[in-house]
Design a protein around this motif. Sequence first.
Motif, PDB file in Angstrom:
ATOM      1  N   LYS A  43       0.829  -1.205   0.000  1.00 58.65           N
ATOM      2  CA  LYS A  43       0.000   0.000   0.000  1.00 58.65           C
ATOM      3  C   LYS A  43       0.859   1.248   0.000  1.00 58.65           C
ATOM      4  CE  LYS A  43      -4.057  -1.997   2.241  1.00 58.65           C
ATOM      5  NZ  LYS A  43      -5.073  -1.809   3.317  1.00 58.65           N
ATOM      6  N   GLU A  44       0.205   2.377  -0.310  1.00 59.03           N
ATOM      7  CA  GLU A  44       0.887   3.662  -0.281  1.00 59.03           C
ATOM      8  C   GLU A  44       1.132   4.091   1.167  1.00 59.03           C
ATOM      9  OE1 GLU A  44       1.358   3.997  -4.176  1.00 59.03           O
ATOM     10  OE2 GLU A  44       1.737   5.779  -2.950  1.00 59.03           O
ATOM     11  N   GLU A  89      -5.733  -3.898  10.536  1.00 56.79           N
ATOM     12  CA  GLU A  89      -5.477  -2.871   9.535  1.00 56.79           C
ATOM     13  C   GLU A  89      -4.421  -1.857   9.986  1.00 56.79           C
ATOM     14  OE1 GLU A  89      -8.528  -5.170   8.408  1.00 56.79           O
ATOM     15  OE2 GLU A  89      -8.661  -3.978  10.259  1.00 56.79           O
ATOM     16  N   ASP A  90      -4.060  -1.882  11.246  1.00 60.64           N
ATOM     17  CA  ASP A  90      -3.007  -0.992  11.744  1.00 60.64           C
ATOM     18  C   ASP A  90      -1.615  -1.568  11.538  1.00 60.64           C
ATOM     19  OD1 ASP A  90      -5.215  -0.349  14.477  1.00 60.64           O
ATOM     20  OD2 ASP A  90      -4.835   0.981  12.761  1.00 60.64           O
ATOM     21  N   THR A  91      -1.536  -2.799  11.092  1.00 60.30           N
ATOM     22  CA  THR A  91      -0.241  -3.424  10.825  1.00 60.30           C
ATOM     23  C   THR A  91       0.474  -2.673   9.707  1.00 60.30           C
ATOM     24  OG1 THR A  91      -0.949  -5.629  11.538  1.00 60.30           O
ATOM     25  CG2 THR A  91       0.902  -5.513  10.003  1.00 60.30           C
ATOM     26  N   ALA A  92       1.676  -2.191  10.002  1.00 62.72           N
ATOM     27  CA  ALA A  92       2.419  -1.391   9.027  1.00 62.72           C
ATOM     28  C   ALA A  92       3.781  -1.020   9.606  1.00 62.72           C
ATOM     29  CB  ALA A  92       1.652  -0.118   8.689  1.00 62.72           C
ATOM     30  N   GLU A  93       4.615  -0.487   8.716  1.00 61.47           N
ATOM     31  CA  GLU A  93       5.841   0.165   9.160  1.00 61.47           C
ATOM     32  C   GLU A  93       5.454   1.609   9.463  1.00 61.47           C
ATOM     33  OE1 GLU A  93       8.629  -1.626   9.296  1.00 61.47           O
ATOM     34  OE2 GLU A  93      10.185  -0.134   9.681  1.00 61.47           O
ATOM     35  N   TYR A  94       5.809   2.080  10.640  1.00 61.81           N
ATOM     36  CA  TYR A  94       5.458   3.437  11.053  1.00 61.81           C
ATOM     37  C   TYR A  94       6.697   4.317  10.998  1.00 61.81           C
ATOM     38  CZ  TYR A  94       0.787   2.064  12.534  1.00 61.81           C
ATOM     39  OH  TYR A  94      -0.516   1.632  12.542  1.00 61.81           O
ATOM     40  N   TYR A  95       6.511   5.492  10.401  1.00 66.28           N
ATOM     41  CA  TYR A  95       7.605   6.429  10.203  1.00 66.28           C
ATOM     42  C   TYR A  95       7.301   7.766  10.862  1.00 66.28           C
ATOM     43  CZ  TYR A  95       8.968   3.217   6.444  1.00 66.28           C
ATOM     44  OH  TYR A  95       9.336   2.122   5.714  1.00 66.28           O
ATOM     45  N   CYS A  96       8.331   8.350  11.426  1.00 66.22           N
ATOM     46  CA  CYS A  96       8.270   9.715  11.932  1.00 66.22           C
ATOM     47  C   CYS A  96       8.824  10.636  10.845  1.00 66.22           C
ATOM     48  CB  CYS A  96       9.114   9.788  13.197  1.00 66.22           C
ATOM     49  SG  CYS A  96       9.176  11.387  13.987  1.00 66.22           S
ATOM     50  N   ALA A  97       8.210  11.799  10.677  1.00 69.56           N
ATOM     51  CA  ALA A  97       8.644  12.718   9.642  1.00 69.56           C
ATOM     52  C   ALA A  97       8.519  14.152  10.134  1.00 69.56           C
ATOM     53  CB  ALA A  97       7.813  12.523   8.375  1.00 69.56           C
ATOM     54  N   ALA A  98       9.305  15.034   9.525  1.00 71.63           N
ATOM     55  CA  ALA A  98       9.269  16.443   9.909  1.00 71.63           C
ATOM     56  C   ALA A  98       9.343  17.325   8.676  1.00 71.63           C
ATOM     57  CB  ALA A  98      10.429  16.770  10.852  1.00 71.63           C
ATOM     58  N   ASN A  99       8.593  18.420   8.722  1.00 74.47           N
ATOM     59  CA  ASN A  99       8.711  19.420   7.660  1.00 74.47           C
ATOM     60  C   ASN A  99       8.725  20.801   8.287  1.00 74.47           C
ATOM     61  OD1 ASN A  99       6.337  21.245   7.015  1.00 74.47           O
ATOM     62  ND2 ASN A  99       5.244  19.298   7.093  1.00 74.47           N
ATOM     63  N   PRO A 100       9.550  21.709   7.719  1.00 75.33           N
ATOM     64  CA  PRO A 100       9.741  23.027   8.332  1.00 75.33           C
ATOM     65  C   PRO A 100       8.827  24.108   7.777  1.00 75.33           C
ATOM     66  CG  PRO A 100      11.387  22.687   6.641  1.00 75.33           C
ATOM     67  CD  PRO A 100      10.484  21.468   6.617  1.00 75.33           C
ATOM     68  N   GLN A 108       3.104  13.310   1.810  1.00 75.16           N
ATOM     69  CA  GLN A 108       4.434  12.906   2.283  1.00 75.16           C
ATOM     70  C   GLN A 108       5.550  13.648   1.544  1.00 75.16           C
ATOM     71  OE1 GLN A 108       5.869   8.964   1.219  1.00 75.16           O
ATOM     72  NE2 GLN A 108       4.104   8.654  -0.124  1.00 75.16           N
ATOM     73  N   ALA A 109       5.282  14.110   0.335  1.00 71.97           N
ATOM     74  CA  ALA A 109       6.308  14.805  -0.444  1.00 71.97           C
ATOM     75  C   ALA A 109       6.723  16.133   0.195  1.00 71.97           C
ATOM     76  CB  ALA A 109       5.807  15.047  -1.864  1.00 71.97           C
ATOM     77  N   ARG A 110       5.905  16.645   1.098  1.00 74.27           N
ATOM     78  CA  ARG A 110       6.208  17.915   1.743  1.00 74.27           C
ATOM     79  C   ARG A 110       7.116  17.755   2.957  1.00 74.27           C
ATOM     80  NH1 ARG A 110       2.163  21.652   0.398  1.00 74.27           N
ATOM     81  NH2 ARG A 110       3.371  23.174   1.593  1.00 74.27           N
ATOM     82  N   TYR A 111       7.410  16.515   3.323  1.00 74.54           N
ATOM     83  CA  TYR A 111       8.217  16.258   4.519  1.00 74.54           C
ATOM     84  C   TYR A 111       9.665  15.988   4.119  1.00 74.54           C
ATOM     85  CZ  TYR A 111       3.965  16.216   7.220  1.00 74.54           C
ATOM     86  OH  TYR A 111       2.797  16.598   7.830  1.00 74.54           O
TER      87      TYR A 111
END
Length: 124
Positions: A43-44, A89-100, A108-111
């Motif tokens: 999935k995306e 449905e919560d099974t996934a790789e979880y990522y932390c991201a930051a954008n200024p 996600q492209a903005r992070y």
Amino acid sequence: TVQLRESGGSSVQAGGSLRLSCTVSVPVSGVYCLAWFRQASGKERERVASIRADGTFPNYDDSVKGRFIVSRDHAQNTVSLQMSRLNHEDTAEYYCAANPTGVCVTDQARYMFWGQGTQVTVSS
């Protein structure tokens, strides 16, 4: 540059709870947005929750609203995701991201900055 490191991923049974934490390497001002994304197999990647670095304006995807809580700890310089009533449905790789940019968007492209991810597996 901002470095992010996630922790807390694990296997948990459906209905259970889990807390993810993301350590931010440098102090970030309130104009930063800190977000949690997840990507399930095939999935995306999708935005789950976000919060401004000053701890304001928490925001959630509809699929987790009422079950997940995003929070900011300024002393520890972390952003956490408390997850409850987990389901498959919560099974996934979880990522932390930051954008200024100061705007907590779902795109996600903005992070600019990303952690390596932490795996959450929910079994029935």
